[in-house]
Write a protein that holds these residues in place. Sequence first.
Motif, PDB file in Angstrom:
ATOM      1  N   UNK A 249       0.852  -1.184   0.000  1.00  0.00           N
ATOM      2  CA  UNK A 249       0.000   0.000   0.000  1.00  0.00           C
ATOM      3  C   UNK A 249       0.896   1.244   0.000  1.00  0.00           C
ATOM      4  N   UNK A 250       1.440   1.609  -1.165  1.00  0.00           N
ATOM      5  CA  UNK A 250       2.429   2.695  -1.229  1.00  0.00           C
ATOM      6  C   UNK A 250       1.930   4.022  -0.654  1.00  0.00           C
ATOM      7  N   UNK A 251       0.607   4.281  -0.704  1.00  0.00           N
ATOM      8  CA  UNK A 251       0.104   5.561  -0.234  1.00  0.00           C
ATOM      9  C   UNK A 251      -0.102   5.598   1.281  1.00  0.00           C
ATOM     10  N   UNK A 252       0.112   4.483   1.941  1.00  0.00           N
ATOM     11  CA  UNK A 252      -0.056   4.438   3.391  1.00  0.00           C
ATOM     12  C   UNK A 252       1.296   4.666   4.054  1.00  0.00           C
ATOM     13  N   UNK A 253       1.534   5.836   4.681  1.00  0.00           N
ATOM     14  CA  UNK A 253       2.846   6.128   5.261  1.00  0.00           C
ATOM     15  C   UNK A 253       3.092   5.329   6.534  1.00  0.00           C
ATOM     16  N   UNK A 254       4.343   4.934   6.721  1.00  0.00           N
ATOM     17  CA  UNK A 254       4.756   4.232   7.929  1.00  0.00           C
ATOM     18  C   UNK A 254       6.101   4.808   8.382  1.00  0.00           C
ATOM     19  N   UNK A 255       6.388   4.838   9.688  1.00  0.00           N
ATOM     20  CA  UNK A 255       7.698   5.319  10.155  1.00  0.00           C
ATOM     21  C   UNK A 255       8.805   4.334   9.760  1.00  0.00           C
ATOM     22  N   UNK A 256       9.966   4.878   9.479  1.00  0.00           N
ATOM     23  CA  UNK A 256      11.070   4.012   9.040  1.00  0.00           C
ATOM     24  C   UNK A 256      12.411   4.591   9.498  1.00  0.00           C
ATOM     25  N   UNK A 257      13.439   3.785   9.377  1.00  0.00           N
ATOM     26  CA  UNK A 257      14.818   4.198   9.676  1.00  0.00           C
ATOM     27  C   UNK A 257      15.739   3.536   8.660  1.00  0.00           C
ATOM     28  N   UNK A 258      16.794   4.241   8.288  1.00  0.00           N
ATOM     29  CA  UNK A 258      17.750   3.730   7.295  1.00  0.00           C
ATOM     30  C   UNK A 258      19.168   3.998   7.776  1.00  0.00           C
ATOM     31  N   UNK A 259      20.016   2.995   7.671  1.00  0.00           N
ATOM     32  CA  UNK A 259      21.442   3.129   7.973  1.00  0.00           C
ATOM     33  C   UNK A 259      22.233   2.908   6.683  1.00  0.00           C
ATOM     34  N   UNK A 260      23.247   3.739   6.476  1.00  0.00           N
ATOM     35  CA  UNK A 260      24.058   3.650   5.266  1.00  0.00           C
ATOM     36  C   UNK A 260      25.546   3.619   5.626  1.00  0.00           C
ATOM     37  N   UNK A 261      26.300   2.838   4.879  1.00  0.00           N
ATOM     38  CA  UNK A 261      27.755   2.912   4.909  1.00  0.00           C
ATOM     39  C   UNK A 261      28.218   3.146   3.485  1.00  0.00           C
ATOM     40  N   UNK A 262      28.913   4.262   3.251  1.00  0.00           N
ATOM     41  CA  UNK A 262      29.314   4.667   1.914  1.00  0.00           C
ATOM     42  C   UNK A 262      30.826   4.517   1.754  1.00  0.00           C
ATOM     43  N   UNK A 263      31.255   4.041   0.590  1.00  0.00           N
ATOM     44  CA  UNK A 263      32.662   3.924   0.238  1.00  0.00           C
ATOM     45  C   UNK A 263      32.956   4.849  -0.937  1.00  0.00           C
ATOM     46  N   UNK A 264      33.962   5.724  -0.772  1.00  0.00           N
ATOM     47  CA  UNK A 264      34.370   6.662  -1.818  1.00  0.00           C
ATOM     48  C   UNK A 264      35.735   6.229  -2.360  1.00  0.00           C
ATOM     49  N   UNK A 265      35.785   5.513  -3.471  1.00  0.00           N
ATOM     50  CA  UNK A 265      37.087   5.028  -3.975  1.00  0.00           C
ATOM     51  C   UNK A 265      37.997   6.148  -4.451  1.00  0.00           C
ATOM     52  N   UNK A 266      37.431   7.314  -4.815  1.00  0.00           N
ATOM     53  CA  UNK A 266      38.244   8.425  -5.324  1.00  0.00           C
ATOM     54  C   UNK A 266      38.515   9.475  -4.254  1.00  0.00           C
ATOM     55  N   UNK A 267      38.460   9.089  -2.988  1.00  0.00           N
ATOM     56  CA  UNK A 267      38.637  10.066  -1.900  1.00  0.00           C
ATOM     57  C   UNK A 267      39.953  10.844  -1.973  1.00  0.00           C
ATOM     58  N   UNK A 268      41.089  10.231  -2.408  1.00  0.00           N
ATOM     59  CA  UNK A 268      42.344  10.996  -2.401  1.00  0.00           C
ATOM     60  C   UNK A 268      42.416  12.083  -3.466  1.00  0.00           C
ATOM     61  N   UNK A 269      41.486  12.080  -4.428  1.00  0.00           N
ATOM     62  CA  UNK A 269      41.599  12.992  -5.558  1.00  0.00           C
ATOM     63  C   UNK A 269      40.675  14.194  -5.381  1.00  0.00           C
ATOM     64  N   UNK A 270      41.177  15.335  -5.795  1.00  0.00           N
ATOM     65  CA  UNK A 270      40.394  16.566  -5.733  1.00  0.00           C
ATOM     66  C   UNK A 270      39.603  16.699  -7.028  1.00  0.00           C
TER      67      UNK A 270
END
Length: 590
Positions: A501-522
């Motif tokens: 039921x997509x139109x029925x809202x429910x409370x939720x929580x999301x956890x993310x872990x992100x990896x940036x392979x190009x972190x050393x580059x500007x």
Amino acid sequence: MKLNKRRLTGILGFLLLLSGSLLHSQEYPLRVAVFPFSTPSDDPGLESLAEAAADTLVLTLQLLERYAVDRYSSPSPFDTENVFQDLRQKFVDYAVYGEIEILSQGGYRIRAFSWDSLNDAATLAMDMEAASVFDLFDVMDLAAVSLAEEFTGTHIGFGRLVFDKQTPGLSYRVEIDGNSVGENLFRREVLYGQRKISIFLLPGEEANRDYHLVSYLLKIEEGREYHIPVTIEPGLDLKNWNEGIEPPVPIDGSNIITSRPRAAAVYAGDELLGRTPLVADPMYLSLGTPLRMERDYFLPLDSSLQQPNQLFDLYPNPQDPAIQPTMKRVWLGAATNVLLTAGQMAFMFLPGVEDGPPPWPMMLAAAPRFGYALHNDLMTSGILSAASAASLGLIMWADEMRYMEDDLSIILWQVPFWSLVLYDLIAPPFFAAADNRASLRRIKEEGLPEAEKRRRPWISKPYTSAQVGGGAYFMAGAGFDAMKEFFSFDLYAGISGDYFEPLKPIPSATAKMLLFPAAPFDIPVKPYAAALIHAGMKDREFSGAVGPALGIEIPTDLPRLPKMTVFFEAEYFFSPVGGFPMIGFGVKLK
């Protein structure tokens, strides 16, 4: 003749002692202490002259390459008791010192002494008078010669270097045979023989370190003067290593070695001759001499001197730690393109997709070509990303219009998509190799790329963020960067829709872990891969889903707005009730 054991033992012991003494003398050169000449007053002129005499003596002994020379700034033996006892305790073999006395009738008296620890005795090496301060220069040079000859037992002769500063305001430093001998010198007595003279400009507003101007290889003759010009070209860019490759003022009849870039170390065998530009007396360095050129960031070059004025071209070393990041950045972009294209192909064969085109979230998730952005090729990245999305959109449109009813039409409508797939699987490695060659040529012509100055902490300060779409209709939370921005960890709370039921809202929580392979580059666009955990609560029951995501972050600095980072990501969730793709975007206030 027979030797008894006692006599044989004594002979062997003597031989061992003798060999040990010889080895000791070869391993440890004689130590010489050089003191400044003692002066009778605080006259700055006399003190500087006394210091110059000590410096000349130190340089002379160093050039002989037989002594370990210690330059003492403490008072001479005339002014300190027990100085010789202290020298013996420090295993000093010789000491040289002297004094300048002002005569009552005018003029000066200079006495120079040599002390040796073996006899614990001082010997007067020279006693001379000078009629004026101007005569003192020559007399002090003679004092240095007499002191050196006193305990070396060899003839000491000098030539004279005269430095002709032709550029007003120029500050420079002089090295002779690798020993720094002073700054802004007018003249310098130097031991006769083969000598290496290098001139460095001192750091100024336009330079971060000493700038090598020119090196000379000279055959110094006793009693002869050598004029060394010190000048720079007008408008010389000290930061450009391809400027100033020619010596400022060549010497007629000399062999000249230059290189691109400049300041390359020149070796003949294991002997360092100097740095380019290098002006060599033909008596010192003749045509046909094998040479080796070395410079930071460049591959060594083995060659020989074939003509009197020869230019050597050096090539950047792709394995050098200062250059490798540029090379790796290109290959990282190529690998990213290949991985994304392979992911795009995988999307086409997900369960439930084999009977038709992928849904639009999958299409958008697979379309971006981040790899080209990793080496600042934003145009190619944009064009191929748009073309990839358009080719998948074309498949969806053809299927909707029922133009894909037979095998031939299915193949034809998919030709643009698979052409782009093949291009991104095959072309990036070849283009990466070509880009690396172009980067090396650019480094040779323009210098090393500017190193990124921004400091990246191991753990950043917390930031706030908000997202629309994705695993929820709307969610807000906080996070932080870790491991010098290679990782980010985010936690959100929000409102989601039920799977049935997509139109029925429910409370939720999301956890993310992100990896940036190009972190050393500007770079302006930073791609990332993420792992997601999503949980919702409906009718007091929890449900959950996990999945991967691909996204990009784009830092912005808009006027009248706080600095923020915009991000877009495509997600795919796996849950007990099935799999579903999502698209989300949001901002982070960092």
